[in-house]
Design a protein around this motif. Structure first.
Motif, PDB file in Angstrom:
ATOM      1  N   PHE A 145       1.761   6.530  -6.853  1.00 55.81           N
ATOM      2  CA  PHE A 145       0.675   7.426  -7.259  1.00 55.81           C
ATOM      3  C   PHE A 145       1.182   8.860  -7.380  1.00 55.81           C
ATOM      4  CE2 PHE A 145      -2.876  10.259  -6.278  1.00 55.81           C
ATOM      5  CZ  PHE A 145      -3.832   9.823  -7.179  1.00 55.81           C
ATOM      6  N   TYR A 146       1.963   9.298  -6.402  1.00 53.90           N
ATOM      7  CA  TYR A 146       2.456  10.676  -6.443  1.00 53.90           C
ATOM      8  C   TYR A 146       3.711  10.818  -7.295  1.00 53.90           C
ATOM      9  CZ  TYR A 146      -1.006  11.817  -2.983  1.00 53.90           C
ATOM     10  OH  TYR A 146      -2.205  12.011  -2.347  1.00 53.90           O
ATOM     11  N   VAL A 170       0.840  -1.202   0.000  1.00 52.20           N
ATOM     12  CA  VAL A 170       0.000   0.000   0.000  1.00 52.20           C
ATOM     13  C   VAL A 170       0.870   1.245   0.000  1.00 52.20           C
ATOM     14  CG1 VAL A 170      -1.645   1.336   1.381  1.00 52.20           C
ATOM     15  CG2 VAL A 170      -2.015  -1.097   1.026  1.00 52.20           C
ATOM     16  N   GLY A 222      -4.502   2.039 -10.954  1.00 51.64           N
ATOM     17  CA  GLY A 222      -3.335   1.337 -10.395  1.00 51.64           C
ATOM     18  C   GLY A 222      -3.397   1.262  -8.882  1.00 51.64           C
ATOM     19  N   LEU A 223      -3.788   2.352  -8.264  1.00 55.46           N
ATOM     20  CA  LEU A 223      -3.904   2.374  -6.806  1.00 55.46           C
ATOM     21  C   LEU A 223      -4.998   1.422  -6.330  1.00 55.46           C
ATOM     22  CD1 LEU A 223      -2.572   3.812  -4.443  1.00 55.46           C
ATOM     23  CD2 LEU A 223      -4.330   5.566  -4.593  1.00 55.46           C
ATOM     24  N   ILE A 229      -3.628  -2.155  -6.632  1.00 54.92           N
ATOM     25  CA  ILE A 229      -2.686  -2.429  -5.543  1.00 54.92           C
ATOM     26  C   ILE A 229      -3.432  -2.586  -4.221  1.00 54.92           C
ATOM     27  CG2 ILE A 229      -0.819  -1.387  -4.188  1.00 54.92           C
ATOM     28  CD1 ILE A 229       0.320  -0.338  -6.810  1.00 54.92           C
ATOM     29  N   GLY A 230      -4.446  -1.755  -3.994  1.00 63.21           N
ATOM     30  CA  GLY A 230      -5.245  -1.885  -2.769  1.00 63.21           C
ATOM     31  C   GLY A 230      -5.977  -3.215  -2.713  1.00 63.21           C
ATOM     32  N   GLY A 257       2.301   1.708  -3.374  1.00 68.32           N
ATOM     33  CA  GLY A 257       1.278   2.217  -4.287  1.00 68.32           C
ATOM     34  C   GLY A 257       1.054   3.708  -4.128  1.00 68.32           C
ATOM     35  N   LEU A 258       1.039   4.196  -2.879  1.00 66.68           N
ATOM     36  CA  LEU A 258       0.873   5.637  -2.651  1.00 66.68           C
ATOM     37  C   LEU A 258       2.070   6.424  -3.167  1.00 66.68           C
ATOM     38  CD1 LEU A 258      -0.709   5.643   0.910  1.00 66.68           C
ATOM     39  CD2 LEU A 258      -1.789   6.342  -1.222  1.00 66.68           C
ATOM     40  N   ARG A 274      -3.560   6.354 -12.722  1.00 64.17           N
ATOM     41  CA  ARG A 274      -2.998   6.299 -11.368  1.00 64.17           C
ATOM     42  C   ARG A 274      -4.024   5.770 -10.369  1.00 64.17           C
ATOM     43  NH1 ARG A 274      -0.970  11.561  -9.423  1.00 64.17           N
ATOM     44  NH2 ARG A 274      -2.662  12.455 -10.613  1.00 64.17           N
ATOM     45  N   VAL A 275      -5.274   6.194 -10.495  1.00 61.33           N
ATOM     46  CA  VAL A 275      -6.321   5.726  -9.580  1.00 61.33           C
ATOM     47  C   VAL A 275      -6.590   4.243  -9.796  1.00 61.33           C
ATOM     48  CG1 VAL A 275      -8.773   5.930  -9.017  1.00 61.33           C
ATOM     49  CG2 VAL A 275      -7.377   7.978  -9.261  1.00 61.33           C
TER      50      VAL A 275
END
Length: 123
Positions: free
Chosen positions: A31-32, A24, A45-46, A49-50, A27-28, A42-43
């Motif tokens: 994302f950035y 997690v 992908g996040l 991963i979540g 992933g964050l 990006r969302v």
């Protein structure tokens, strides 16, 4: 009698939970880090991963107990007898009327105390 539930923890579960947390966090960061890329990608992908992290957490004893708890809670909520619309309306009106009556009573009592205070002190 209240009994404490024994929590058994093994090293495999600890490793799984740590890897899910690291996933997690990764992933964050990603994302950035890829801020120049499309927000939609990006969302997505996040979210992937979540979901992968949630799957890993589910494989642990803690994850399975948590899912069982929410399943049991959902079963208990279904057993609740909810009031009808008419009962809810009647109860709401009753509470509203009582609140107004108590408010009027307290206002009158406050006026009486203020009058007595002025009469005693001569103000």
């Amino acid at each position: 009698m209240v009994s404490k539930a024994e929590v058994t923890s093994n090293s495999a579960d600890t490793i799984k939970l740590a890897s899910a947390g690291a996933l997690v966090l990764l992933g964050l960061v990603a994302f950035y880090y890829f801020a120049a890329q499309s927000l939609l990608l990006r969302v997505v992908g996040l979210l992937v991963i979540g979901a992968l992290a949630a799957f890993i957490v589910y494989q642990t004893d803690l994850g399975k107990r948590t899912v069982a708890f929410f399943r049991d809670a959902r079963t208990e909520v279904r057993k609740v007898v909810w009031p009808s619309r008419a009962e809810t309306t009647q109860t709401t009106l009753t509470v509203f009327i009582i609140v107004v009556l108590v408010g009027i009573f307290l206002w009158l009592f406050d006026m009486l105390l203020a009058y007595l205070f002025r009469a005693i002190t001569g103000i």
